[in-house]
Scaffold this active site. Structure first.
Site, PDB file in Angstrom:
ATOM      1  N   PHE A 146       0.863  -1.189   0.000  1.00  0.00           N
ATOM      2  CA  PHE A 146       0.000   0.000   0.000  1.00  0.00           C
ATOM      3  C   PHE A 146       0.894   1.232   0.000  1.00  0.00           C
ATOM      4  CE2 PHE A 146      -2.416   3.566   1.427  1.00  0.00           C
ATOM      5  CZ  PHE A 146      -3.588   3.430   0.703  1.00  0.00           C
ATOM      6  N   ASP A 231       9.511   2.902   1.696  1.00  0.00           N
ATOM      7  CA  ASP A 231       8.341   3.699   2.046  1.00  0.00           C
ATOM      8  C   ASP A 231       8.144   3.602   3.559  1.00  0.00           C
ATOM      9  OD1 ASP A 231       5.931   4.869   2.543  1.00  0.00           O
ATOM     10  OD2 ASP A 231       4.886   3.967   0.843  1.00  0.00           O
ATOM     11  N   LYS A 260       2.805  11.327   6.927  1.00  0.00           N
ATOM     12  CA  LYS A 260       2.014  11.142   8.157  1.00  0.00           C
ATOM     13  C   LYS A 260       2.572  11.943   9.346  1.00  0.00           C
ATOM     14  CE  LYS A 260       0.071   6.690   6.805  1.00  0.00           C
ATOM     15  NZ  LYS A 260      -1.324   6.987   6.492  1.00  0.00           N
TER      16      LYS A 260
HETATM   17  C1  PLP Z   1       3.144   3.003   3.534  1.00  0.00           C
HETATM   18  C2  PLP Z   1       2.256   4.093   3.024  1.00  0.00           C
HETATM   19  N1  PLP Z   1       2.620   4.783   1.933  1.00  0.00           N
HETATM   20  C3  PLP Z   1       1.862   5.771   1.442  1.00  0.00           C
HETATM   21  C4  PLP Z   1       0.658   6.113   2.029  1.00  0.00           C
HETATM   22  C5  PLP Z   1      -0.176   7.202   1.424  1.00  0.00           C
HETATM   23  O1  PLP Z   1      -0.182   8.328   2.230  1.00  0.00           O
HETATM   24  P1  PLP Z   1      -1.328   9.444   2.015  1.00  0.00           P
HETATM   25  O2  PLP Z   1      -2.622   8.847   2.468  1.00  0.00           O
HETATM   26  O3  PLP Z   1      -0.875  10.596   2.890  1.00  0.00           O
HETATM   27  O4  PLP Z   1      -1.322   9.794   0.569  1.00  0.00           O
HETATM   28  C6  PLP Z   1       0.244   5.415   3.164  1.00  0.00           C
HETATM   29  C7  PLP Z   1      -1.046   5.742   3.806  1.00  0.00           C
HETATM   30  O5  PLP Z   1      -1.610   4.976   4.544  1.00  0.00           O
HETATM   31  C8  PLP Z   1       1.056   4.383   3.678  1.00  0.00           C
HETATM   32  O6  PLP Z   1       0.691   3.673   4.751  1.00  0.00           O
END
Ligand code: PLP
Length: 407
Positions: A146, A231, A260
């Site tokens: 994700f 990530d 976040k």
């Molecule tokens: C690992 C990871 N990458 C990217 C994102 C995407 O972040 P955003 O919702 O701020 O676009 C999330 C969101 O849950 C995430 O958990």
């Protein structure tokens, strides 16, 4: 015990449902105020926050140092666009780079934007530095990943719900099983620009890969001249007890995506941080964002960096996380099939035939603890790192009660 919704809340929920697009299925609680690890609903009822905005609230709600930084900056300047310099950007980038041991910072807003930015940078690096023929770069990703919701990111999602009806998709991605380094090795070609990986998969259910997997990815990247892109949007910034989840294996990435908690739960702040020779491929006009690196975001981001520098939150996550996992592991065999995770972050896999994640979350809400399921059968436990041990115990007691008694 089902949740009874106060009249004031019911009215506001109706309003949400009438006027906001139905792309979420929230619990029927309407929050009006919050502080630390607690939120209060419109009827004045208090709830313990066991989710922390999917780790955006690692420092709790309205941490005084973060609010003070935001308020101070609100009184000065909030936005200039990148057409001009402002007095917070360079300081934020230097302080974040020093904290993370990286050379350069590319500030953005949402997590998905940070991931998009990292993908673009990796492709450009592949063409300009590695010598991959134009428009043929490949990026290896993990199954059950994700990384956000943009068209390119859902192009390489393996979740049908995230993809259905959103095609045509962006080519150039190969998904292989998470945790399987041999599969990654088999997928690498001369055109591979990067491996993009979550060091712990959050949405997939707080899945920790087998020991050595991340180290092996690093080795494969070194041997094949491929970038390792971690990530750490959900797993980073103290959530697992270290600054980065990669630190548990002593591994460094070439690029990290952050988001976040970087915005302290106050506003969206994200960034790609990493090697100067990689981020350095971007030149003026090639990439950007009106709001990325704005003065308010930078001031809050700087205050977040100051909190992380103390190590206090990493230590709290380690100590409280050990306690959390010990307590949750006692539930295995009593309505819980498995507990996964690291630090103050756990995926509680509910036993088949028992309550679903949604039912458990609603029943917890009725008992004053807010948690949310992921993947139907997993409760995702990620309280703010300011939670006390007694509060943590209370939340776990409620989980035990709920999975034992159902509604
Ligand atoms: C690992 C990871 N990458 C990217 C994102 C995407 O972040 P955003 O919702 O701020 O676009 C999330 C969101 O849950 C995430 O958990």
């Amino acid at each position: 015990m089902t949740a009874t919704v106060p009249a004031a809340a019911a009215e506001l929920i109706e309003l949400d449902e009438r006027w906001s697009t139905h792309n979420y299925h929230p619990l029927p609680v309407v929050i009006a105020e919050a502080e630390g690890a607690w939120v209060t609903d419109v009827a004045g009822r208090r709830y313990l926050d066991f989710l922390a905005g999917y780790s955006a609230l690692n420092f709790g709600h309205r941490h005084p140092a973060l609010v003070a930084a935001a308020v101070e900056q609100l009184g000065r300047v909030t936005l200039t666009s990148r057409a001009f310099h402002h007095d917070q950007l360079g300081l934020f980038c230097r302080e974040l780079a020093e904290l993370t041991g990286t050379d350069l910072v590319l500030p953005m807003n949402s997590g998905a934007e940070a991931v998009e930015s990292a993908l673009k940078v990796a492709r450009k690096w592949a063409y300009q530095v590695k010598g991959v023929p134009q428009d043929t770069a490949e990026i290896i990703v993990a199954g059950s990943n994700f990384h956000g919701r943009t068209t390119t990111i859902v192009s390489f999602s393996t979740d049908d719900l995230a993809r259905a009806d959103f095609g045509p998709f962006t080519p150039g991605f190969t998904a292989v099983k998470y945790g399987d380094a041999q599969a990654v090795e088999a997928a690498i070609t001369e055109r591979t620009a990067a491996i993009l990986v979550e060091p712990v998969q959050g949405e997939a259910g707080v899945v920790v890969p087998p020991a050595g997997y991340l180290r092996e990815l690093r080795r494969l990247c070194d041997v094949n001249d491929v970038l390792l892109v971690a990530d750490e949007i959900q797993s980073g910034l103290a959530r697992t007890g270290t600054l980065f989840a990669l630190d548990h294996e002593g591994v460094r990435a070439d690029l990290y995506t952050l988001g976040k908690a970087l915005g302290g739960g106050i506003l969206p702040v994200s960034a790609v941080v990493g090697r100067g020779d990689v981020l350095g491929v971007l030149k003026p006009g090639e990439h950007g964002s009106t709001f990325g690196g704005n003065p308010l975001a930078c001031a809050v981001g700087r205050a977040v960096v100051r909190l992380l520098r103390t190590g206090e939150f990493q230590d709290r996550s380690t100590a409280l996380g050990a306690h959390l996992h010990e307590r949750l592991n006692d539930l295995v065999g009593h309505g819980v099939a498995e507990v996964r995770g690291r630090g103050l972050w756990a995926g509680v896999e509910l036993a088949p035939g028992g309550v679903t994640g949604r039912v458990a979350s609603e029943a917890m809400m009725a008992r004053g603890v807010l948690c949310k399921e992921t993947q139907d059968t997993t409760l995702r436990v990620a309280p703010p790192l300011v939670i006390t041990e007694a509060e943590l115990d209370h939340g776990v007691d409620v989980i035990a009660e709920v999975i034992g008694t159902g509604r």
